[in-house]
Design an enzyme around this catalytic site. Sequence first.
Site, PDB file in Angstrom:
ATOM      1  N   HIS A 195     -19.137  -4.836   5.888  1.00  0.00           N
ATOM      2  CA  HIS A 195     -17.973  -5.442   5.011  1.00  0.00           C
ATOM      3  C   HIS A 195     -18.006  -5.451   3.662  1.00  0.00           C
ATOM      4  O   HIS A 195     -17.204  -4.804   3.011  1.00  0.00           O
ATOM      5  CB  HIS A 195     -17.365  -6.808   5.665  1.00  0.00           C
ATOM      6  CG  HIS A 195     -17.701  -7.081   7.078  1.00  0.00           C
ATOM      7  ND1 HIS A 195     -18.355  -7.683   7.989  1.00  0.00           N
ATOM      8  CD2 HIS A 195     -16.496  -6.752   7.883  1.00  0.00           C
ATOM      9  CE1 HIS A 195     -17.875  -7.610   9.164  1.00  0.00           C
ATOM     10  NE2 HIS A 195     -16.662  -7.151   9.205  1.00  0.00           N
ATOM     11  N   GLN A 252      -5.760  -9.220  19.956  1.00  0.00           N
ATOM     12  CA  GLN A 252      -6.438  -7.971  20.352  1.00  0.00           C
ATOM     13  C   GLN A 252      -7.648  -8.271  21.147  1.00  0.00           C
ATOM     14  O   GLN A 252      -8.463  -7.340  21.365  1.00  0.00           O
ATOM     15  CB  GLN A 252      -6.884  -7.234  19.194  1.00  0.00           C
ATOM     16  CG  GLN A 252      -7.833  -8.186  18.232  1.00  0.00           C
ATOM     17  CD  GLN A 252      -8.039  -7.241  17.031  1.00  0.00           C
ATOM     18  OE1 GLN A 252      -7.188  -7.300  15.956  1.00  0.00           O
ATOM     19  NE2 GLN A 252      -9.293  -6.589  16.588  1.00  0.00           N
ATOM     20  N   LEU A 267     -24.059  -2.107  11.922  1.00  0.00           N
ATOM     21  CA  LEU A 267     -24.057  -3.313  11.520  1.00  0.00           C
ATOM     22  C   LEU A 267     -22.914  -3.776  12.311  1.00  0.00           C
ATOM     23  O   LEU A 267     -21.907  -2.919  12.193  1.00  0.00           O
ATOM     24  CB  LEU A 267     -23.959  -3.719   9.968  1.00  0.00           C
ATOM     25  CG  LEU A 267     -25.229  -3.402   9.137  1.00  0.00           C
ATOM     26  CD1 LEU A 267     -24.883  -3.973   7.743  1.00  0.00           C
ATOM     27  CD2 LEU A 267     -26.139  -3.974   9.734  1.00  0.00           C
TER      28      LEU A 267
HETATM   29  N1  LIG Z   1     -21.447  -1.147  10.047  1.00  0.00           N
HETATM   30  C1  LIG Z   1     -20.284  -1.043   9.607  1.00  0.00           C
HETATM   31  N2  LIG Z   1     -20.199   0.059   8.724  1.00  0.00           N
HETATM   32  C2  LIG Z   1     -18.888   0.297   8.318  1.00  0.00           C
HETATM   33  N3  LIG Z   1     -17.745  -0.250   8.377  1.00  0.00           N
HETATM   34  C3  LIG Z   1     -18.093  -1.384   9.266  1.00  0.00           C
HETATM   35  C4  LIG Z   1     -19.250  -1.836   9.858  1.00  0.00           C
HETATM   36  N4  LIG Z   1     -18.845  -2.937  10.732  1.00  0.00           N
HETATM   37  C5  LIG Z   1     -17.598  -3.166  10.338  1.00  0.00           C
HETATM   38  N5  LIG Z   1     -16.975  -2.209   9.734  1.00  0.00           N
HETATM   39  C6  LIG Z   1     -15.628  -2.321   9.552  1.00  0.00           C
HETATM   40  O1  LIG Z   1     -15.263  -3.360   8.923  1.00  0.00           O
HETATM   41  C7  LIG Z   1     -13.745  -3.769   9.506  1.00  0.00           C
HETATM   42  C8  LIG Z   1     -13.458  -5.356  10.043  1.00  0.00           C
HETATM   43  O2  LIG Z   1     -14.259  -5.195  11.186  1.00  0.00           O
HETATM   44  P1  LIG Z   1     -14.807  -6.510  11.970  1.00  0.00           P
HETATM   45  O3  LIG Z   1     -14.426  -7.689  11.136  1.00  0.00           O
HETATM   46  O4  LIG Z   1     -14.274  -6.403  13.446  1.00  0.00           O
HETATM   47  O5  LIG Z   1     -16.397  -6.285  11.791  1.00  0.00           O
HETATM   48  P2  LIG Z   1     -17.471  -5.660  13.086  1.00  0.00           P
HETATM   49  O6  LIG Z   1     -18.821  -5.878  12.481  1.00  0.00           O
HETATM   50  O7  LIG Z   1     -16.936  -4.409  13.372  1.00  0.00           O
HETATM   51  O8  LIG Z   1     -17.050  -6.714  14.168  1.00  0.00           O
HETATM   52  P3  LIG Z   1     -17.377  -6.534  15.908  1.00  0.00           P
HETATM   53  O9  LIG Z   1     -18.495  -6.994  16.084  1.00  0.00           O
HETATM   54  O10 LIG Z   1     -16.187  -7.232  16.365  1.00  0.00           O
HETATM   55  O11 LIG Z   1     -17.275  -5.418  16.204  1.00  0.00           O
HETATM   56  C9  LIG Z   1     -13.326  -2.909  10.021  1.00  0.00           C
HETATM   57  O12 LIG Z   1     -12.693  -1.782   9.407  1.00  0.00           O
HETATM   58  C10 LIG Z   1     -14.749  -2.411  10.631  1.00  0.00           C
HETATM   59  O13 LIG Z   1     -14.819  -0.645  10.920  1.00  0.00           O
HETATM   60  C1  LIG Z   2      -8.636  -4.318  11.630  1.00  0.00           C
HETATM   61  C2  LIG Z   2      -8.658  -5.514  12.177  1.00  0.00           C
HETATM   62  C3  LIG Z   2      -8.972  -6.490  11.215  1.00  0.00           C
HETATM   63  C4  LIG Z   2      -7.350  -6.255  12.784  1.00  0.00           C
HETATM   64  O1  LIG Z   2      -7.619  -7.615  13.339  1.00  0.00           O
HETATM   65  C5  LIG Z   2      -9.812  -5.749  13.276  1.00  0.00           C
HETATM   66  O2  LIG Z   2      -9.392  -4.917  14.100  1.00  0.00           O
HETATM   67  C6  LIG Z   2     -11.017  -5.432  12.537  1.00  0.00           C
HETATM   68  O3  LIG Z   2     -11.820  -6.510  12.096  1.00  0.00           O
HETATM   69  O4  LIG Z   2     -11.771  -4.294  12.827  1.00  0.00           O
HETATM   70  N1  BAL Z   3     -13.741  -4.108  14.660  1.00  0.00           N
HETATM   71  C1  BAL Z   3     -13.116  -4.253  16.341  1.00  0.00           C
HETATM   72  C2  BAL Z   3     -12.397  -5.644  16.411  1.00  0.00           C
HETATM   73  C3  BAL Z   3     -12.696  -6.216  17.809  1.00  0.00           C
HETATM   74  O1  BAL Z   3     -13.489  -5.727  18.297  1.00  0.00           O
HETATM   75  O2  BAL Z   3     -11.859  -6.760  18.259  1.00  0.00           O
END
Ligand SMILES: Nc1ncnc2c1ncn2[C@@H]1O[C@H](COP(=O)(O)OP(=O)(O)OP(=O)(O)O)[C@@H](O)[C@H]1O
Ligand SMILES: CC(C)(CO)[C@@H](O)C(=O)[O-]
Ligand code: BAL
Length: 333
Positions: free
Chosen positions: A84, A108, A238
């Site tokens: 993030h 979702q 991550l």
């Molecule tokens: N390792 C990563 N590299 C690049 N972007 C990331 C990464 N992890 C998350 N993101 C991006 O951050 C944004 C918010 O994602 P989210 O808050 O769901 O985090 P996440 O780590 O993907 O969580 P989850 O464990 O739910 O998959 C999304 O656009 C996601 O693709």
């Molecule tokens: C784009 C988003 C914030 C919508 O809830 C979620 O799907 C995520 O974190 O990737």
């Molecule tokens: N980055 C994905 C959000 C979800 O798993 O709901």
Amino acid sequence: MNNSSKLSTRSTAKILSGTHNERTAHTVTDSPYIVRTIDELQKRVRKALKKTQQELNAQATEESPAGQSSLGFVPTMGALHDGHATLIRRAREQNEVVLVSVFVNPLQFGPNEDFDRYPRQLENDVALATEAGADIVFAPAVEEMYPAGAPLITVSSGKLGTMFEGKTRPGHFDGALTVVNKFFNILTAVRGKHSIYAYFGQKDAQQLSLVQRMVHDFNHSVIIKPVSIVREDNGLALSSRNQYLSSEERENALVLSRTLALLREKEITGRISESDLDMAREKINSTPGIRLDYLEVVDPMTFETPTENSQQVLALVAAYVGETRLIDNMELH
Ligand SMILES: Nc1ncnc2c1ncn2[C@@H]1O[C@H](COP(=O)(O)OP(=O)(O)OP(=O)(O)O)[C@@H](O)[C@H]1O
Ligand SMILES: CC(C)(CO)[C@@H](O)C(=O)[O-]
Ligand code: BAL
């Protein structure tokens, strides 16, 4: 039951139990960065764009006239990590105003998913987001986003929304797109002449593709900026859900990125055959504590099997590591 009644049932159930954001609200200090309501968000964004525009105008010279200040928007579900932070830093580099949303969107999550246990750590999130360059953190309660409970009108993610992630998580993408659509509408209402850039990670490749399609199909005035996957040194992508993993599971989870990397090597030396894919699937499935959901090679424009005309080829994986479901992907060419 048709799709919309299924969605509204699951959404209502989730919304009724969605009190976590509220609870977190009481523990967070009154940080000047945090905004709780849509109204306040719109005021703050409008003001910040106006102020930064005045600064740009004041610095302008005849040789270098002022451009328009822009908003960089990073939507998240919180539990922020360096993935993030990379999105936020990119938004900081490219925009005058940076907004991060932290919202665990009940719409979702399926009934048996981890909505209730999804990590909520707003205080840490605000610290990380502001350190990475956020000007505003929007952390609404569920009731702020869905004051009348589950919305009647939602975004339908179409065929692409039923494949891969959408197959295992029915309704997931309709829910994710519905909230992203709301965010975009809330922000475009106050953008004036200023551009909005929204940053999405390539880790959620299918989500990124669907958001790009929604922007196109709904004529949103938002420009989507994809950001590459951020990994640990050992290759693990991550993810907020990595917090659920024991140290042994973390080690086992490495098979996902390693298998994708092996497929990429194979692709460099020739085409990947179905038996290569089967061997890769077997490698993942035979790792202790891991159960493969899918491993496929797709064209990221369609998420169908690549053709000779495919500009890009992506290997996608999803697997349960113990109870935790992780996803990853790698561009093969
Ligand atoms: N390792 C990563 N590299 C690049 N972007 C990331 C990464 N992890 C998350 N993101 C991006 O951050 C944004 C918010 O994602 P989210 O808050 O769901 O985090 P996440 O780590 O993907 O969580 P989850 O464990 O739910 O998959 C999304 O656009 C996601 O693709
Ligand atoms: C784009 C988003 C914030 C919508 O809830 C979620 O799907 C995520 O974190 O990737
Ligand atoms: N980055 C994905 C959000 C979800 O798993 O709901």
